[in-house]
Design an enzyme around this catalytic site. Structure first.
Site, PDB file in Angstrom:
ATOM      1  N   GLU A 259      43.768 -57.209  -7.576  1.00 46.25           N
ATOM      2  CA  GLU A 259      44.550 -58.435  -7.704  1.00 46.25           C
ATOM      3  C   GLU A 259      44.135 -59.351  -8.855  1.00 46.25           C
ATOM      4  O   GLU A 259      44.995 -59.947  -9.505  1.00 46.25           O
ATOM      5  CB  GLU A 259      44.484 -59.227  -6.392  1.00 46.25           C
ATOM      6  CG  GLU A 259      45.050 -58.470  -5.224  1.00 46.25           C
ATOM      7  CD  GLU A 259      44.792 -59.184  -3.912  1.00 46.25           C
ATOM      8  OE1 GLU A 259      43.633 -59.181  -3.458  1.00 46.25           O
ATOM      9  OE2 GLU A 259      45.731 -59.748  -3.361  1.00 46.25           O
TER      10      GLU A 259
ATOM     11  N   ARG B 107      44.270 -68.822   1.213  1.00 48.37           N
ATOM     12  CA  ARG B 107      43.750 -68.354  -0.069  1.00 48.37           C
ATOM     13  C   ARG B 107      44.174 -69.288  -1.210  1.00 48.37           C
ATOM     14  O   ARG B 107      43.475 -69.433  -2.208  1.00 48.37           O
ATOM     15  CB  ARG B 107      44.145 -66.900  -0.351  1.00 48.37           C
ATOM     16  CG  ARG B 107      43.297 -66.255  -1.437  1.00 48.37           C
ATOM     17  CD  ARG B 107      43.603 -64.780  -1.636  1.00 48.37           C
ATOM     18  NE  ARG B 107      42.762 -63.882  -0.863  1.00 48.37           N
ATOM     19  CZ  ARG B 107      41.527 -63.502  -1.199  1.00 48.37           C
ATOM     20  NH1 ARG B 107      40.982 -63.938  -2.313  1.00 48.37           N
ATOM     21  NH2 ARG B 107      40.849 -62.680  -0.439  1.00 48.37           N
TER      22      ARG B 107
ATOM     23  N   PHE C 296      47.991 -63.083  -3.309  1.00 44.94           N
ATOM     24  CA  PHE C 296      47.971 -63.619  -1.937  1.00 44.94           C
ATOM     25  C   PHE C 296      47.740 -65.129  -1.902  1.00 44.94           C
ATOM     26  O   PHE C 296      46.833 -65.614  -1.244  1.00 44.94           O
ATOM     27  CB  PHE C 296      46.857 -62.875  -1.174  1.00 44.94           C
ATOM     28  CG  PHE C 296      47.021 -62.809   0.318  1.00 44.94           C
ATOM     29  CD1 PHE C 296      47.947 -61.967   0.905  1.00 44.94           C
ATOM     30  CD2 PHE C 296      46.217 -63.572   1.159  1.00 44.94           C
ATOM     31  CE1 PHE C 296      48.067 -61.874   2.288  1.00 44.94           C
ATOM     32  CE2 PHE C 296      46.330 -63.491   2.549  1.00 44.94           C
ATOM     33  CZ  PHE C 296      47.259 -62.634   3.108  1.00 44.94           C
TER      34      PHE C 296
ATOM     35  N   PHE D 241      51.837 -53.527  -3.335  1.00 43.37           N
ATOM     36  CA  PHE D 241      51.676 -54.868  -3.929  1.00 43.37           C
ATOM     37  C   PHE D 241      51.638 -55.970  -2.876  1.00 43.37           C
ATOM     38  O   PHE D 241      51.882 -57.132  -3.187  1.00 43.37           O
ATOM     39  CB  PHE D 241      52.774 -55.157  -4.963  1.00 43.37           C
ATOM     40  CG  PHE D 241      52.973 -54.056  -5.964  1.00 43.37           C
ATOM     41  CD1 PHE D 241      51.949 -53.708  -6.836  1.00 43.37           C
ATOM     42  CD2 PHE D 241      54.173 -53.341  -6.024  1.00 43.37           C
ATOM     43  CE1 PHE D 241      52.109 -52.680  -7.759  1.00 43.37           C
ATOM     44  CE2 PHE D 241      54.329 -52.314  -6.931  1.00 43.37           C
ATOM     45  CZ  PHE D 241      53.306 -51.977  -7.802  1.00 43.37           C
TER      46      PHE D 241
ATOM     47  N   GLN E 276      50.998 -50.138   4.163  1.00 42.80           N
ATOM     48  CA  GLN E 276      49.626 -50.401   3.724  1.00 42.80           C
ATOM     49  C   GLN E 276      48.710 -50.561   4.934  1.00 42.80           C
ATOM     50  O   GLN E 276      47.505 -50.691   4.776  1.00 42.80           O
ATOM     51  CB  GLN E 276      49.562 -51.700   2.895  1.00 42.80           C
ATOM     52  CG  GLN E 276      50.182 -51.613   1.512  1.00 42.80           C
ATOM     53  CD  GLN E 276      50.215 -52.960   0.805  1.00 42.80           C
ATOM     54  OE1 GLN E 276      51.277 -53.454   0.477  1.00 42.80           O
ATOM     55  NE2 GLN E 276      49.070 -53.592   0.600  1.00 42.80           N
TER      56      GLN E 276
ATOM     57  N   THR F  45      39.900 -63.034   3.676  1.00 43.90           N
ATOM     58  CA  THR F  45      39.376 -64.332   4.081  1.00 43.90           C
ATOM     59  C   THR F  45      39.175 -64.386   5.596  1.00 43.90           C
ATOM     60  O   THR F  45      38.402 -65.195   6.085  1.00 43.90           O
ATOM     61  CB  THR F  45      40.310 -65.469   3.627  1.00 43.90           C
ATOM     62  OG1 THR F  45      41.606 -65.229   4.176  1.00 43.90           O
ATOM     63  CG2 THR F  45      40.412 -65.495   2.117  1.00 43.90           C
TER      64      THR F  45
ATOM     65  N   GLU G 285      52.069 -54.685   3.402  1.00 37.41           N
ATOM     66  CA  GLU G 285      50.905 -55.009   4.237  1.00 37.41           C
ATOM     67  C   GLU G 285      51.362 -55.330   5.656  1.00 37.41           C
ATOM     68  O   GLU G 285      50.769 -54.880   6.621  1.00 37.41           O
ATOM     69  CB  GLU G 285      50.118 -56.192   3.644  1.00 37.41           C
ATOM     70  CG  GLU G 285      48.875 -56.532   4.470  1.00 37.41           C
ATOM     71  CD  GLU G 285      47.990 -57.618   3.862  1.00 37.41           C
ATOM     72  OE1 GLU G 285      48.067 -57.859   2.652  1.00 37.41           O
ATOM     73  OE2 GLU G 285      47.218 -58.212   4.629  1.00 37.41           O
TER      74      GLU G 285
ATOM     75  N   ALA H  32      43.764 -56.996  -0.221  1.00 38.96           N
ATOM     76  CA  ALA H  32      42.703 -57.931  -0.585  1.00 38.96           C
ATOM     77  C   ALA H  32      41.749 -57.354  -1.629  1.00 38.96           C
ATOM     78  O   ALA H  32      40.584 -57.746  -1.692  1.00 38.96           O
ATOM     79  CB  ALA H  32      41.942 -58.399   0.659  1.00 38.96           C
TER      80      ALA H  32
ATOM     81  N   ARG I 200      50.180 -59.305  -4.156  1.00 34.47           N
ATOM     82  CA  ARG I 200      49.071 -59.268  -5.115  1.00 34.47           C
ATOM     83  C   ARG I 200      48.620 -60.665  -5.573  1.00 34.47           C
ATOM     84  O   ARG I 200      49.346 -61.338  -6.308  1.00 34.47           O
ATOM     85  CB  ARG I 200      49.524 -58.443  -6.316  1.00 34.47           C
ATOM     86  CG  ARG I 200      48.401 -57.774  -7.095  1.00 34.47           C
ATOM     87  CD  ARG I 200      48.999 -56.867  -8.133  1.00 34.47           C
ATOM     88  NE  ARG I 200      48.003 -55.985  -8.733  1.00 34.47           N
ATOM     89  CZ  ARG I 200      48.293 -54.989  -9.554  1.00 34.47           C
ATOM     90  NH1 ARG I 200      49.548 -54.743  -9.883  1.00 34.47           N
ATOM     91  NH2 ARG I 200      47.347 -54.234 -10.054  1.00 34.47           N
TER      92      ARG I 200
END
Ligand code: LUZ
Ligand code: MOS
Length: 734
Positions: free
Chosen positions: A692, A298, A332, A217, A186, A426, A221, A495, A330
């Site tokens: 998400e 988060r 996070f 998902f 990703q 974030t 990442e 995100a 997903r």
């Protein structure tokens, strides 16, 4: 528009890493995983004489830095000595065929000194195993004496396996110009950066290319990076192309998952207004930081879900354990924050006798309310969604009452779940995207962006933006692979922000090109207004086809390529004060779920769910529905089915699909979705991000089942997920 990948998907023509035809001299790599969760590596050797054996690569073979930690440098690519989790990479086997690689790996001899493993975040916390700093979000002053009802409790949430259909994989080819890396990531730029670090070379020598992923998902990442680094390392050492694909068992064993959390809270209300909430989160980070600090953050942002709570304190610890490093998934960290406040409201409802939905409604955020971290809400559709759900609730209630009156061994219940999910990374710095639009002299178009297509349909959405800008049909456009030579310094596709960031960047490039073409028409034809529509450009009293215009522009030496860029405006966050405006906007909605519990067996059926979802101005209802259904399945699976289990030695017990149950078509409720929403000026084409947020509708599944149990008898059951039939049965008979 349909997902532009749908025909190649159903006809099997979509290409993933493992489908790419390999070069003749390709070698095959396998990771040698640690078989203990905590200890020291004493010896590793291969003394066999397999004719296909090429190399065994260990930490000392790394020419650059043996370090892949992205937020905190605490993760080695290959263990140099310390073992932190079972499945940690300690060596790479390189062989002439994949089968041989497996046989050779079986004969690798490893010796360890083994220490006791820690798998529980509270145990880790109590022994001081904390990653980074603790975080605290706070607002108002908590005065318990002002409350008329106070409850406190402990909440435990399980982890979750990503179970992308395509496992991790990478194919790396040495070229005259460096390394060509095909990776199921990703985050192509992270792969590029880390390969450069591990090999001790510059980033420009590494070209990363991603066609598409079979699901990510969040699991790809950060954690696609070590796989690609190991393949690149093997290329560096052997100077031959190397393919490294994890089989399912290796993938389940070696990679991190959604973070399990444990939490303690105390909540108080006065009449039905929540006026105090104090919560502590213990995150099970696994063996190294990975993305855990960002996930933890988060959790704090979403700790009040969709409710206005004036006096609030949340403390969060990332606890280091001997499990694979847990990572993005997903939502996070958002789902974990939201589940705890919902559990707290459920308990308040039980104690006060006021139904949970009355408390939820009384405390629902309104536009203009402020979150504990300082952002003031606007463009929330929560109250509108809630009033629609209320009408549906009356129908549900009637059905449930009647059913429960007539049934002794089955019991129905329902629950409502509002969601408010902040859209943006974030980490403010990450909110940037870029695009490269090339118009060829025949009028056809190639579009490259930093967006990674992983089934979510991002290429379709960005294509929609481009064709609406140029007024051309989709068949004039090719969506190119995501490539670090064409889209540089990309943020991960994550995100829920990928289509916004890269779509706006695409529109920036389109606007530059349109301005150049308009200028040409003004200079050559004194054009007044110019309109691009239906594969034509219309100006004055005449028109040209798009292709004619482009051919003309080429002869007039107009630059037909443009680089576009976007960074989200007006977002910031001050980590010292823990205040700011971190999100571009919020995606909101409300769901109501009904479930039936079998009182004798502890099994349950999810009857139906109604979702009122705010997608802004819907830009693609097929894709939006697909994202809601898929996210809901994952949310319900996390809450009710997916029982991720490690033993006390850190061994994954749910290590195959025979021991890890995921949602299937029979598990899913009937789903009704209604879109509401207004034009969202910060969303692509007025839309709102959707990747998400709908996952958290799944939390309604837990409480619907719990309420069905409660409608049968009083229960005293810990708030622990997943709520499997075993737990239901124990809850009913405790
Ligand atoms: N990844 C990330 C994410 O690096 N930062 C985020 O804020 C985020 N949020 C959701 C999903 N992935
Ligand atoms: Mo993610 S959890 O990779 O948006």
């Amino acid at each position: 528009m349909k997902n532009i990948d749908s025909i190649s998907h159903v006809s099997g023509k979509s290409v993933y890493v493992d489908d790419i035809p390999v070069l003749d001299n390709t070698l095959y790599a396998l990771i040698v995983p640690a078989t203990i969760a905590h200890g020291v590596l004493k010896k590793i050797e291969y003394t066999g004489d397999h004719s296909d054996f090429v190399r065994m690569i260990t930490a000392s073979d790394i020419p650059g830095e043996n370090q892949i930690g992205s937020i905190i440098p605490d993760e080695e690519l290959l263990s140099s000595q310390d073992i932190h989790f079972m499945g940690q990479a300690i060596a790479i086997i390189v062989a002439k065929s994949l089968n041989s690689a497996y046989m050779i790996r079986d004969e690798v001899h490893v010796e360890y000194d083994e220490y006791k493993a820690i798998t529980d975040p509270r145990v880790a916390f109590n022994s001081g195993n904390i990653i980074g700093e603790s975080r605290k979000f706070q607002c108002g002053d908590i005065v318990w004496a002002d409350c008329d009802t106070i409850v406190s409790d402990r909440v435990d949430m399980g982890g979750q396996e990503h179970l992308y259909l395509e496992t991790h994989g990478s194919y790396v080819i040495p070229t005259e110009r460096g390394y060509k890396v095909i990776s199921s990531t990703q985050s192509p730029s992270s792969v590029q950066k880390m390969i450069a670090r591990v090999l001790g070379i510059s980033m420009h020598l590494v070209e990363v290319d991603v066609n598409r992923l079979g699901g990510g998902f969040g699991g790809k990442e950060d954690q696609a990076t070590p796989i690609a680094c190991m393949a690149a390392l093997a290329v560096n050492i052997t100077d031959r192309p190397v393919k490294l694909i994890l089989d399912r068992i290796d993938d389940l064993k070696m990679t991190g998952k959604r973070h399990p959390y444990s939490a303690d809270y105390k909540i108080g209300m006065k009449s039905n207004k929540i006026i105090a909430y104090d919560v502590i989160f213990y995150q099970n980070a696994g063996a190294s930081a990975d993305l855990s600090p960002a996930v933890l953050e988060r959790t704090l942002f979403h700790a009040t879900n969709s409710y206005y709570i004036p006096n609030f304190k949340a403390t969060a610890y990332s606890c280091r354990t001997n499990l694979p490093p847990n990572t993005a998934f997903r939502g996070f960290g958002g789902p974990q924050g939201m589940f705890v406040i919902e559990a707290a409201i459920d308990k308040l409802a039980e104690k006060s006798g006021i139904p949970a939905y009355v408390l939820q409604e009384a405390n629902l955020m309104k536009n203009g309310d402020k979150f504990p971290y300082g952002q003031i809400t606007d463009n929330l559709m929560l109250t509108d969604a809630w009033s629609k759900i209320k009408t549906i609730k009356n129908v549900y209630e009637e059905e449930i009452e009647q059913f429960n009156h007539n049934n002794k061994y089955f019991s129905k219940g329902m629950a409502i779940m509002p969601i408010t999910f902040g859209i943006s990374f974030t980490n403010t710095m990450m909110n940037q995207g870029s695009a490269l639009v090339n118009i060829y002299q025949d009028g056809s178009i190639g579009l490259s962006t930093g967006a990674v297509e992983m089934g979510q349909g991002v290429n379709t959405r960005i294509l929609q933006a481009l064709i609406s800008s140029f007024g051309v049909s989709a068949d004039r456009v090719k969506m190119e692979t995501t490539n670090t030579t064409r889209a540089i310094n990309t943020s991960p596709s994550a995100a829920s922000s990928t289509h916004d960031l890269n779509g706006w960047a695409t529109l920036d490039a389109c606007n530059q090109l349109i301005r150049r073409l308009e200028k040409l028409l003004i200079d050559e034809y004194q054009a007044g207004s110019v309109e691009f529509i239906n594969n034509r450009v219309i100006f004055n009293d005449r028109s040209l086809s798009w292709d004619e215009l482009i051919q003309f522009a080429f002869t007039k030496r107009v630059d037909l390529a443009a680089h576009g860029y976007y960074c989200t405006p007006d977002i910031y966050f001050d980590k010292e004060k823990e205040k700011g405006h971190p999100f571009a906007y919020y995606t909101t909605g409300v769901a109501i779920q009904m479930a039936t519990v079998d009182i004798i067996r502890g099994t349950y059926k999810l009857d139906k769910i109604d979702i009122i979802h705010d997608s802004g101005r819907v830009m693609n209802s097929n894709l939006d529905r697909g994202q809601i259904e898929g996210a809901l399945a994952q949310g319900l699976g996390w809450m009710l089915l997916e029982d991720l289990q490690y033993d006390d030695n850190g061994r994954l017990l749910s290590n195959a699909l025979s021991t890890y149950k995921i949602p299937d078509i029979n598990f899913m409720p009937d789903i009704k979705i209604e879109f509401i929403g207004a034009n969202n000026p910060l969303g692509l084409m007025g839309s709102k991000s959707i990747g998400e947020p709908p996952l958290m509708y799944g939390i309604a599944g837990y409480f619907a089942v719990r309420n069905a149990m409660r409608n049968h008898k009083n229960i005293d059951m810990a708030y622990k997920t997943p709520l499997t039939p075993e737990r239901i049965l124990m809850g009913l008979f405790s």
